[in-house]
Design a protein around this motif. Structure first.
Motif, mmCIF file in Angstrom:
data_model
loop_
_atom_site.group_PDB
_atom_site.id
_atom_site.type_symbol
_atom_site.label_atom_id
_atom_site.label_comp_id
_atom_site.label_asym_id
_atom_site.label_seq_id
_atom_site.Cartn_x
_atom_site.Cartn_y
_atom_site.Cartn_z
ATOM 1 N N MET A 42 -7.641 4.436 3.649
ATOM 2 C CA MET A 42 -7.478 3.559 3.838
ATOM 3 C C MET A 42 -6.141 2.609 4.146
ATOM 4 O O MET A 42 -4.923 3.348 2.460
ATOM 5 C CB MET A 42 -8.665 2.417 2.761
ATOM 6 C CG MET A 42 -8.654 1.217 2.754
ATOM 7 S SD MET A 42 -8.670 0.199 1.275
ATOM 8 C CE MET A 42 -10.613 -0.033 1.239
ATOM 9 N N ASN A 43 -6.026 1.823 4.635
ATOM 10 C CA ASN A 43 -4.844 1.053 4.658
ATOM 11 C C ASN A 43 -4.362 -0.096 3.154
ATOM 12 O O ASN A 43 -5.103 -0.812 3.425
ATOM 13 C CB ASN A 43 -4.533 -0.203 6.211
ATOM 14 C CG ASN A 43 -3.782 -1.173 6.073
ATOM 15 O OD1 ASN A 43 -1.902 -1.338 5.300
ATOM 16 N ND2 ASN A 43 -3.268 -1.279 7.061
ATOM 17 N N PRO A 44 -3.141 0.356 2.841
ATOM 18 C CA PRO A 44 -3.062 -0.255 1.583
ATOM 19 C C PRO A 44 -2.635 -1.462 1.501
ATOM 20 O O PRO A 44 -2.863 -2.419 0.355
ATOM 21 C CB PRO A 44 -1.469 0.134 1.018
ATOM 22 C CG PRO A 44 -0.950 1.037 1.954
ATOM 23 C CD PRO A 44 -2.212 1.166 3.051
ATOM 24 N N ALA A 45 -2.334 -1.912 3.132
ATOM 25 C CA ALA A 45 -2.811 -3.392 2.692
ATOM 26 C C ALA A 45 -4.178 -4.348 2.979
ATOM 27 O O ALA A 45 -4.197 -5.970 2.346
ATOM 28 C CB ALA A 45 -1.668 -4.278 3.887
ATOM 29 N N ILE A 46 -5.237 -3.819 2.803
ATOM 30 C CA ILE A 46 -6.002 -4.554 2.846
ATOM 31 C C ILE A 46 -6.353 -4.615 1.883
ATOM 32 O O ILE A 46 -6.897 -6.238 2.196
ATOM 33 C CB ILE A 46 -7.111 -3.208 3.575
ATOM 34 C CG1 ILE A 46 -7.103 -2.595 5.014
ATOM 35 C CG2 ILE A 46 -8.677 -3.589 3.944
ATOM 36 C CD1 ILE A 46 -6.853 -3.741 6.276
#
Length: 148
Positions: free
Chosen positions: A1-5
């Motif tokens: 999962m993208n950490p910016a999500i």
């Protein structure tokens, strides 16, 4: 999962809460007699909620660090109070969508300047066509919401 999500989702949800806050405080203003009174009640409830959260999370301020803050760092609550009063006053006159759209437009316009000059400690991000066009589209949205 993208950490910016996760931060993106949290900020989107907070923006949604802002949309709920405006008509909620407008309704409260009717009951308590003014947008200023509504803001006072809103901030009192928020202060209690934050006190409970701070107690549960064992969050304690670093008093030494607060002494080194620049003067502007103490004005966040004042800006928030202006926002809440303006929203409570604006919604009955302009509607929720128009009030929030105007507020977002104002936030974006000032944010471009803060970014461009690196003011108030934000990372410097110079103006460019894309950033200006993005904010211009929001201002166009203000006009479209107004015409509806």
């Amino acid at each position: 999962m993208n950490p910016a999500i996760l931060p993106i989702l949290v900020v989107i949800l907070a923006g949604g809460a802002t949309a709920l806050q405006a008509p909620t405080n407008a309704r409260l203003a009717t009951a308590v007699g003014s947008p200023v009174n509504a803001a006072f009640v809103s901030f009192a409830v928020g202060t209690i909620a934050l006190a409970v959260a701070a107690a549960v999370l064992h969050a304690r301020p670093d008093v030494t660090a607060t002494r080194a803050l620049p003067a502007y760092a103490w004005f966040g609550g004042l800006y928030g109070a202006c926002f809440v009063v303006a929203a409570a006053w604006g919604v009955p006159r302009l509607g929720a969508a128009m009030t929030i759209t105007l507020m977002v437009a104002g936030q974006l316009a000032l944010s471009l300047l803060l970014d461009h000059f690196g003011a108030l400690g934000v990372p410097r991000q110079p103006l460019n066509f894309g950033r200006i066009a993005g904010v211009a589209l929001v201002f166009a949205g203000v006009l479209l919401v107004r015409r509806s």
